[in-house]
Motif scaffolding. Structure first.
Motif, short mmCIF file in Angstrom:
data_model
loop_
_atom_site.label_atom_id
_atom_site.label_comp_id
_atom_site.label_asym_id
_atom_site.label_seq_id
_atom_site.Cartn_x
_atom_site.Cartn_y
_atom_site.Cartn_z
N ASP A 160 57.00 -14.06 19.31
CA ASP A 160 56.78 -13.48 20.63
C ASP A 160 55.51 -14.04 21.27
O ASP A 160 55.40 -14.13 22.49
N LEU A 161 54.55 -14.42 20.43
CA LEU A 161 53.28 -14.98 20.91
C LEU A 161 53.34 -16.50 21.03
O LEU A 161 52.33 -17.14 21.33
N GLY A 162 54.52 -17.08 20.76
CA GLY A 162 54.70 -18.52 20.91
C GLY A 162 54.46 -19.35 19.66
O GLY A 162 54.52 -20.57 19.70
N ALA A 163 54.20 -18.70 18.53
CA ALA A 163 53.96 -19.44 17.28
C ALA A 163 55.26 -20.06 16.78
O ALA A 163 56.34 -19.51 16.97
N ARG A 164 55.15 -21.21 16.09
CA ARG A 164 56.29 -21.88 15.50
C ARG A 164 56.14 -22.00 13.99
O ARG A 164 56.99 -22.51 13.30
N GLU A 165 55.00 -21.53 13.49
CA GLU A 165 54.73 -21.54 12.06
C GLU A 165 53.78 -20.39 11.75
O GLU A 165 53.15 -19.83 12.66
#
Length: 170
Positions: A141-146
């Motif tokens: 939701d915060l844009g993290a991919r890892e």
């Protein structure tokens, strides 16, 4: 034949406790009698590996609380893992949206690492998530991919695996 112990009674014991009945043969075969009997309809005390999500030819679960305790006690270093490499269970269509509205989701702390293992999963991804799905969703939701995860290697991860037997006779 070793007695089968009720999991509620022995889950807090040390893995070196002889009550677990563990024996390794000279050929490297490991016999480990870790069976948990649960009443029908009961919630499992860990990550379920049942029906289509099995890792063996029988139902079972990973005991998450023991895994977290072990990670903290052993001062495991979390690893950064891409979310694309992780399989996690979705039990019902729309579950993710429902879960995002719950108090448990709101209370999830994404700064605490999730639990992964490189074990069999339905999507053949490198890792199976054993704990941390809500924290992962918060991070996405915060844009993290890892994110950070404690990774339990094979075969050590099976120290936390219990064969599941559903029974109304205890």
């Amino acid at each position: 034949m070793a007695a089968i112990l009720n999991c509620a009674r022995i889950m807090t014991r040390s893995y070196n406790d002889p009550a677990f009945y563990r024996h390794k043969t000279d050929k490297g075969h490991l016999f480990n009698n870790r069976v948990c009997y649960v009443p029908p309809g009961s919630a499992l005390p860990g990550h379920p590996c049942i029906r289509d999500n099995r890792i063996f030819d029988f139902d079972g679960f990973f005991h998450v609380v023991d895994m977290i305790d072990h990670a903290v006690k052993m001062k495991m270093e979390p690893q950064t893992i891409s979310f694309e490499e992780i399989w996690y269970a979705i039990r019902r269509p729309g579950q993710e949206q429902y879960v995002r509205q719950t108090e448990r989701f709101k209370a999830a702390d994404p700064s605490f690492p999730g639990l992964l293992a490189p074990v069999k999963n339905p999507a053949d991804k490198p890792y199976r998530m054993l704990d941390g799905r809500r924290r992962l969703w918060k991070q996405t939701d915060l844009g993290a991919r890892e994110g950070l995860f404690y990774v339990f290697p094979e075969p050590e991860v099976y120290e936390f695996f219990w064969m599941l037997v559903v029974s109304d006779q205890h």
